[in-house]
Design an enzyme around this catalytic site. Structure first.
Site, PDB file in Angstrom:
ATOM      1  CE  LYS A  18      -2.341  -0.822   3.806  1.00  0.00           C
ATOM      2  NZ  LYS A  18      -1.806  -2.104   4.290  1.00  0.00           N
ATOM      3  NE  ARG A  93      -4.346  -1.619  10.048  1.00  0.00           N
ATOM      4  CZ  ARG A  93      -3.289  -0.981   9.535  1.00  0.00           C
ATOM      5  NH1 ARG A  93      -3.398   0.218   9.036  1.00  0.00           N
ATOM      6  NH2 ARG A  93      -2.129  -1.578   9.497  1.00  0.00           N
ATOM      7  NE  ARG A 132       7.065  -2.969   5.978  1.00  0.00           N
ATOM      8  CZ  ARG A 132       5.730  -2.903   5.997  1.00  0.00           C
ATOM      9  NH1 ARG A 132       5.075  -2.491   4.937  1.00  0.00           N
ATOM     10  NH2 ARG A 132       5.080  -3.283   7.082  1.00  0.00           N
ATOM     11  NE  ARG A 165       6.086  -0.707  10.342  1.00  0.00           N
ATOM     12  CZ  ARG A 165       4.887  -0.745   9.782  1.00  0.00           C
ATOM     13  NH1 ARG A 165       4.696  -0.200   8.588  1.00  0.00           N
ATOM     14  NH2 ARG A 165       3.873  -1.318  10.382  1.00  0.00           N
ATOM     15  NE  ARG A 176       1.912  -4.987  11.337  1.00  0.00           N
ATOM     16  CZ  ARG A 176       2.958  -4.809  10.514  1.00  0.00           C
ATOM     17  NH1 ARG A 176       4.114  -5.382  10.775  1.00  0.00           N
ATOM     18  NH2 ARG A 176       2.827  -4.062   9.451  1.00  0.00           N
TER      19      ARG A 176
HETATM   20  P1  AMP Z   1       0.785   0.317   9.226  1.00  0.00           P
HETATM   21  O1  AMP Z   1       1.937   1.223   9.028  1.00  0.00           O
HETATM   22  O2  AMP Z   1      -0.410   0.732   8.403  1.00  0.00           O
HETATM   23  O3  AMP Z   1       1.114  -1.139   9.033  1.00  0.00           O
HETATM   24  O4  AMP Z   1       0.328   0.484  10.769  1.00  0.00           O
HETATM   25  C1  AMP Z   1       1.177   0.150  11.833  1.00  0.00           C
HETATM   26  C2  AMP Z   1       0.395  -0.002  13.129  1.00  0.00           C
HETATM   27  O5  AMP Z   1      -0.256   1.233  13.441  1.00  0.00           O
HETATM   28  C3  AMP Z   1      -0.727  -1.030  13.096  1.00  0.00           C
HETATM   29  O6  AMP Z   1      -0.273  -2.348  13.340  1.00  0.00           O
HETATM   30  C4  AMP Z   1      -1.646  -0.509  14.203  1.00  0.00           C
HETATM   31  O7  AMP Z   1      -1.134  -0.800  15.491  1.00  0.00           O
HETATM   32  C5  AMP Z   1      -1.553   1.003  14.013  1.00  0.00           C
HETATM   33  N1  AMP Z   1      -2.585   1.469  13.046  1.00  0.00           N
HETATM   34  C6  AMP Z   1      -2.370   2.005  11.813  1.00  0.00           C
HETATM   35  N2  AMP Z   1      -3.526   2.329  11.223  1.00  0.00           N
HETATM   36  C7  AMP Z   1      -4.509   1.968  12.085  1.00  0.00           C
HETATM   37  C8  AMP Z   1      -5.937   2.035  12.047  1.00  0.00           C
HETATM   38  N3  AMP Z   1      -6.600   2.513  10.977  1.00  0.00           N
HETATM   39  N4  AMP Z   1      -6.604   1.600  13.149  1.00  0.00           N
HETATM   40  C9  AMP Z   1      -5.970   1.127  14.220  1.00  0.00           C
HETATM   41  N5  AMP Z   1      -4.646   1.016  14.312  1.00  0.00           N
HETATM   42  C10 AMP Z   1      -3.901   1.435  13.262  1.00  0.00           C
END
Ligand code: AMP
Length: 221
Positions: A18, A93, A132, A165, A176
């Site tokens: 994404k 999400r 990554r 990360r 996740r």
């Molecule tokens: P990402 O970078 O999109 O993979 O997000 C990393 C982490 O941020 C996720 O595993 C969640 O803990 C938190 N996070 C990101 N977006 C959301 C969302 N829309 N709702 C809840 N938690 C989120």
């Protein structure tokens, strides 16, 4: 009169591409890239109260509670550069987040225009997550094998340092993915029912996925 704003959502499991694709589509769409994960990481880096609250969940691979997440993203969408709309990545999400977004947009007579769902198998996702690397400075994303930088550990775009990360370990990635299956997958149906969803095969090369996304945008926006 200002033109109607455009809202496009990029959906897909963690590491489905994404963020990488959003960077490439930004120019075509001429919309700000609003990534909830990036907003949380920005808050973490700056040691804000929101960052401290979010870290507890992020480290475990769990979702940050809806109220906190919704407030943060809606605030971002209310900023001037998002008057023309946004390319959303990682938000919504959950169904609660999707409903809150629909309500907030409807208040201004707006709505989601298109949802692009990138599909990738679980084993491929684990391989992608663990390799990554991200740039500390500009956020650009690489993979040690599938999309390596020219010089290991250094960003091609800005020369910044690359890092992994904390939540990109296999254990947290599996968590996740479970969270994605349970809480985010229902959104596929939600947007399918609204007639907004297009599926994209995310297992092709990065360029081929970009082409498929471009075509979907050009044919449906
Ligand atoms: P990402 O970078 O999109 O993979 O997000 C990393 C982490 O941020 C996720 O595993 C969640 O803990 C938190 N996070 C990101 N977006 C959301 C969302 N829309 N709702 C809840 N938690 C989120």
């Amino acid at each position: 009169m200002e033109p109607e704003p455009t809202y496009v959502i990029l959906m897909g499991p963690p590491a489905s591409g994404k963020g990488t694709q959003a960077e490439r589509l930004q120019e075509l769409l001429d919309l700000p890239h609003v990534a909830s994960g990036d907003l949380f990481r920005y808050n973490l880096k700056n040691e804000t109260e929101l960052g401290r609250r979010a870290k507890v969940y992020m480290d475990k691979g769990e979702l940050v509670p809806d109220d906190v997440t919704i407030a943060m993203v809606l605030d971002r969408l209310s900023q001037a550069d998002a008057n023309k709309g946004a390319l959303l990545d990682g938000f919504p999400r959950t169904v609660v987040q999707a409903e809150a977004l629909d309500d907030a947009l409807a208040e201004k007579g707006n709505g989601i225009d298109l949802v692009l769902n990138i599909r990738v198998s679980e084993e491929e996702l684990i391989a992608r997550v663990t390799g990554r690397r991200l740039c500390r400075q500009c956020g650009a994303s690489y993979h040690v094998k599938f999309n390596p930088p020219k010089e290991p550990g250094v960003c091609d775009k800005c020369g910044g340092e690359l890092y992994q990360r904390d939540d990109d370990t296999e254990e947290v990635a599996r968590k996740r993915l479970d969270v994605y299956e349970a809480q985010t997958k229902p959104l596929v149906e939600y947007y399918e029912e609204e007639g907004l969803l297009i599926h994209i095969d995310g297992e092709k090369s990065i360029d081929e996925v970009t082409t498929a996304l471009r075509e979907a945008i050009e044919n449906n926006l």
